[in-house]
Design a protein around this motif. Sequence first.
Motif, PDB file in Angstrom:
ATOM      1  N   ASN A 155      10.080  -9.020  -6.615  1.00  0.00           N
ATOM      2  CA  ASN A 155       9.700  -7.694  -7.106  1.00  0.00           C
ATOM      3  C   ASN A 155       9.179  -6.820  -5.972  1.00  0.00           C
ATOM      4  N   PHE A 156       8.375  -7.409  -5.092  1.00  0.00           N
ATOM      5  CA  PHE A 156       7.846  -6.648  -3.954  1.00  0.00           C
ATOM      6  C   PHE A 156       8.979  -6.150  -3.062  1.00  0.00           C
ATOM      7  N   VAL A 157       9.957  -7.020  -2.808  1.00  0.00           N
ATOM      8  CA  VAL A 157      11.068  -6.651  -1.929  1.00  0.00           C
ATOM      9  C   VAL A 157      11.918  -5.561  -2.565  1.00  0.00           C
ATOM     10  N   LEU A 158      12.263  -5.737  -3.846  1.00  0.00           N
ATOM     11  CA  LEU A 158      13.093  -4.747  -4.534  1.00  0.00           C
ATOM     12  C   LEU A 158      12.387  -3.399  -4.638  1.00  0.00           C
ATOM     13  N   ALA A 159      11.089  -3.430  -4.973  1.00  0.00           N
ATOM     14  CA  ALA A 159      10.339  -2.178  -5.089  1.00  0.00           C
ATOM     15  C   ALA A 159      10.257  -1.469  -3.739  1.00  0.00           C
ATOM     16  N   THR A 160      10.094  -2.242  -2.679  1.00  0.00           N
ATOM     17  CA  THR A 160      10.033  -1.651  -1.334  1.00  0.00           C
ATOM     18  C   THR A 160      11.344  -0.944  -0.992  1.00  0.00           C
ATOM     19  N   VAL A 161      12.458  -1.562  -1.342  1.00  0.00           N
ATOM     20  CA  VAL A 161      13.770  -0.964  -1.084  1.00  0.00           C
ATOM     21  C   VAL A 161      13.934   0.344  -1.851  1.00  0.00           C
ATOM     22  N   MET A 162      13.511   0.351  -3.111  1.00  0.00           N
ATOM     23  CA  MET A 162      13.665   1.558  -3.922  1.00  0.00           C
ATOM     24  C   MET A 162      12.759   2.684  -3.442  1.00  0.00           C
ATOM     25  N   ILE A 163      11.504   2.371  -3.137  1.00  0.00           N
ATOM     26  CA  ILE A 163      10.592   3.400  -2.634  1.00  0.00           C
ATOM     27  C   ILE A 163      11.105   3.927  -1.296  1.00  0.00           C
ATOM     28  N   GLY A 164      11.766   3.044  -0.539  1.00  0.00           N
ATOM     29  CA  GLY A 164      12.339   3.454   0.742  1.00  0.00           C
ATOM     30  C   GLY A 164      13.395   4.535   0.615  1.00  0.00           C
ATOM     31  N   ARG A 165      13.951   4.715  -0.573  1.00  0.00           N
ATOM     32  CA  ARG A 165      14.921   5.796  -0.774  1.00  0.00           C
ATOM     33  C   ARG A 165      14.260   7.168  -0.671  1.00  0.00           C
ATOM     34  N   ILE A 166      12.982   7.232  -1.020  1.00  0.00           N
ATOM     35  CA  ILE A 166      12.293   8.529  -0.996  1.00  0.00           C
ATOM     36  C   ILE A 166      11.220   8.604   0.090  1.00  0.00           C
ATOM     37  N   VAL A 167      10.796   7.425   0.603  1.00  0.00           N
ATOM     38  CA  VAL A 167       9.829   7.376   1.719  1.00  0.00           C
ATOM     39  C   VAL A 167      10.368   6.352   2.722  1.00  0.00           C
ATOM     40  N   PRO A 168      11.237   6.774   3.645  1.00  0.00           N
ATOM     41  CA  PRO A 168      11.922   5.824   4.535  1.00  0.00           C
ATOM     42  C   PRO A 168      11.012   4.913   5.349  1.00  0.00           C
ATOM     43  N   GLU A 169       9.781   5.338   5.636  1.00  0.00           N
ATOM     44  CA  GLU A 169       8.883   4.518   6.452  1.00  0.00           C
ATOM     45  C   GLU A 169       8.086   3.525   5.619  1.00  0.00           C
ATOM     46  N   TRP A 170       8.380   3.434   4.342  1.00  0.00           N
ATOM     47  CA  TRP A 170       7.593   2.575   3.451  1.00  0.00           C
ATOM     48  C   TRP A 170       7.746   1.109   3.831  1.00  0.00           C
ATOM     49  N   THR A 171       6.647   0.322   3.735  1.00  0.00           N
ATOM     50  CA  THR A 171       6.665  -1.095   4.102  1.00  0.00           C
ATOM     51  C   THR A 171       6.318  -1.969   2.909  1.00  0.00           C
ATOM     52  N   ILE A 172       6.684  -3.231   3.005  1.00  0.00           N
ATOM     53  CA  ILE A 172       6.385  -4.174   1.933  1.00  0.00           C
ATOM     54  C   ILE A 172       4.879  -4.402   1.812  1.00  0.00           C
ATOM     55  N   GLU A 173       4.168  -4.268   2.936  1.00  0.00           N
ATOM     56  CA  GLU A 173       2.713  -4.407   2.887  1.00  0.00           C
ATOM     57  C   GLU A 173       2.094  -3.319   2.010  1.00  0.00           C
ATOM     58  N   LYS A 174       2.653  -2.123   2.057  1.00  0.00           N
ATOM     59  CA  LYS A 174       2.153  -1.040   1.214  1.00  0.00           C
ATOM     60  C   LYS A 174       2.468  -1.313  -0.257  1.00  0.00           C
ATOM     61  N   THR A 175       3.630  -1.871  -0.514  1.00  0.00           N
ATOM     62  CA  THR A 175       3.990  -2.201  -1.891  1.00  0.00           C
ATOM     63  C   THR A 175       3.012  -3.207  -2.473  1.00  0.00           C
ATOM     64  N   LYS A 176       2.555  -4.126  -1.651  1.00  0.00           N
ATOM     65  CA  LYS A 176       1.637  -5.167  -2.125  1.00  0.00           C
ATOM     66  C   LYS A 176       0.198  -4.673  -2.258  1.00  0.00           C
ATOM     67  N   ASP A 177      -0.083  -3.503  -1.734  1.00  0.00           N
ATOM     68  CA  ASP A 177      -1.433  -2.940  -1.781  1.00  0.00           C
ATOM     69  C   ASP A 177      -1.630  -2.255  -3.136  1.00  0.00           C
ATOM     70  N   VAL A 178      -2.519  -2.798  -3.975  1.00  0.00           N
ATOM     71  CA  VAL A 178      -2.728  -2.240  -5.318  1.00  0.00           C
ATOM     72  C   VAL A 178      -3.279  -0.820  -5.265  1.00  0.00           C
ATOM     73  N   ASN A 179      -3.869  -0.447  -4.138  1.00  0.00           N
ATOM     74  CA  ASN A 179      -4.362   0.923  -3.999  1.00  0.00           C
ATOM     75  C   ASN A 179      -3.233   1.914  -3.729  1.00  0.00           C
ATOM     76  N   GLU A 180      -2.090   1.383  -3.299  1.00  0.00           N
ATOM     77  CA  GLU A 180      -0.918   2.229  -3.046  1.00  0.00           C
ATOM     78  C   GLU A 180      -0.004   2.284  -4.272  1.00  0.00           C
TER      79      GLU A 180
END
Length: 203
Positions: free
Chosen positions: A106-131
């Motif tokens: 889920n973290f990997v897939l969500a990171t890929v999708m968010i990357g469509r609108i925020v290209p610099e997005w990282t998996i570490e940010k996806t795992k951060d509940v504050n993000e």
Amino acid sequence: MTKLPFKTAPKGFEKITVGNSEIGELELPRYFDLTPNERLFIASANLTDIRAEAVKLARTIATKSQKTLLDTYNALVYGDAQSLGDYLEEFLQFQDLMERTTRERNFVLATVMIGRIVPEWTIEKTKDVNEVPPALVKEIANFARKEESGWTEEPAPEITEEDLGNLATAENQTGEKSTGDAEDTGRKKKGSVKEVSEASQPG
């Protein structure tokens, strides 16, 4: 960007709202597929194929219990603890692996999708509940699975004993686990989506 001499230009990509007002909402472009770079990013995450692990454990249990490989495999993946009562510890360990597998993918897939609108997005940010709230991560990952399947509702083909044997044989011959579907987990790949994928547009 080079413009092709279209006789009829393709329509723009539709944007789909994912989430809700409580967990947050994102507008994600729908391509009806994953781009090659998105698939590359998922593959580079080095996720474990839960199917191969299920076959391996099912074969061990089936040999000891005299049950068929298929019945044992189905009991593991569909959570039938009653059928594996004598192997409850192994069953619970596998269920825990499945949960961790789904969460990591889920973290990997969500990171890929968010990357469509925020290209610099990282998996570490996806795992951060504050993000990103965990509930929103699940919703985005579900959107990614629909993209991966082309938004088709076709049921998965029923697996057979021969299929399980072929999967186990292929793994033994290559020494590698095959790349699975939603049942993947394992080591996470550091870095941003952009390092592997210019995911702001398909291609």
